[in-house]
Design a protein around this motif. Sequence first.
Motif, mmCIF file in Angstrom:
data_model
loop_
_atom_site.group_PDB
_atom_site.id
_atom_site.type_symbol
_atom_site.label_atom_id
_atom_site.label_comp_id
_atom_site.label_asym_id
_atom_site.label_seq_id
_atom_site.Cartn_x
_atom_site.Cartn_y
_atom_site.Cartn_z
ATOM 1 N N SER A 181 16.660 -61.584 12.102
ATOM 2 C CA SER A 181 16.716 -62.182 13.435
ATOM 3 C C SER A 181 18.125 -62.338 13.987
ATOM 4 N N GLY A 182 19.161 -62.011 13.200
ATOM 5 C CA GLY A 182 20.504 -62.160 13.750
ATOM 6 C C GLY A 182 21.595 -62.183 12.695
ATOM 7 N N THR A 208 21.442 -64.764 17.405
ATOM 8 C CA THR A 208 20.090 -64.244 17.311
ATOM 9 C C THR A 208 19.991 -63.065 18.269
ATOM 10 N N ARG A 209 19.224 -62.042 17.882
ATOM 11 C CA ARG A 209 19.142 -60.850 18.714
ATOM 12 C C ARG A 209 17.884 -60.071 18.349
ATOM 13 N N PRO A 210 17.425 -59.168 19.236
ATOM 14 C CA PRO A 210 16.226 -58.378 18.929
ATOM 15 C C PRO A 210 16.423 -57.559 17.658
ATOM 16 N N ALA A 211 15.393 -57.522 16.808
ATOM 17 C CA ALA A 211 15.512 -56.863 15.517
ATOM 18 C C ALA A 211 15.528 -55.343 15.647
ATOM 19 N N THR A 212 14.741 -54.792 16.559
ATOM 20 C CA THR A 212 14.616 -53.335 16.658
ATOM 21 C C THR A 212 15.815 -52.712 17.348
ATOM 22 N N ASP A 213 16.202 -53.254 18.490
ATOM 23 C CA ASP A 213 17.320 -52.729 19.273
ATOM 24 C C ASP A 213 18.082 -53.912 19.853
#
Length: 211
Positions: free
Chosen positions: A163-164, A180-185
């Motif tokens: 998750s980040g 925290t950031r999007p896992a895929t892209d």
Amino acid sequence: MRSVLTIMVAAMLGACSPQFADRPDGDPVNASVRDLVVPDGENDVFLTLPANPWKAADPINIAQQVSATWTDPEAAETKERTTFIARIAITTNHVMVTVLDGLGRRALDIDWTDNALTVTRADWLPDRIDARRLLADMFVTYWPLDDVKNALGHGMTIQQTPSGRIIHSDHTQNALITVTRPATDPWQGTATLHNTRHGYTLTINSQRMAP
């Protein structure tokens, strides 16, 4: 989509960081210029940008909108908020960022290559806006993990999760920065960055654009 970048907002919040002086086009970039965000009361450099801005071959074109919240140091109970817009264009060995304020005025241009780091500022831009912190926040949020690990200063470590990311100080074991950031892209969707040391949070809505 109207956009913003972690870069600009973080800069605004970086009043306590050293001011980043503009550099003429073509002026060689030495290690001290790439040293970013010296923590308050410490001599260690938080992060040193790599000599090569971006190694991958595929271009990246991003539009972002970032909302920043922080506590006014003169009124500890008051939360402040602002929003900026920006475009990021990345190709091999080259990163360009254009930042607009909430009124659509061009505030800041950053041009980072393997032999120059140039910042162009609008005359009306407050002196407290620090391009060093702006670059550091973008870098730790989006750059490949190995690049960030190699860039971190002495006594700093980074942990990546699905998750980040979390950046710690070895001296205190406390989380200094949480991402925290999007896992895929990570470049598509909403990311957040919380800087514990300086008490601000960035909420970054990012969208890929056609080249």
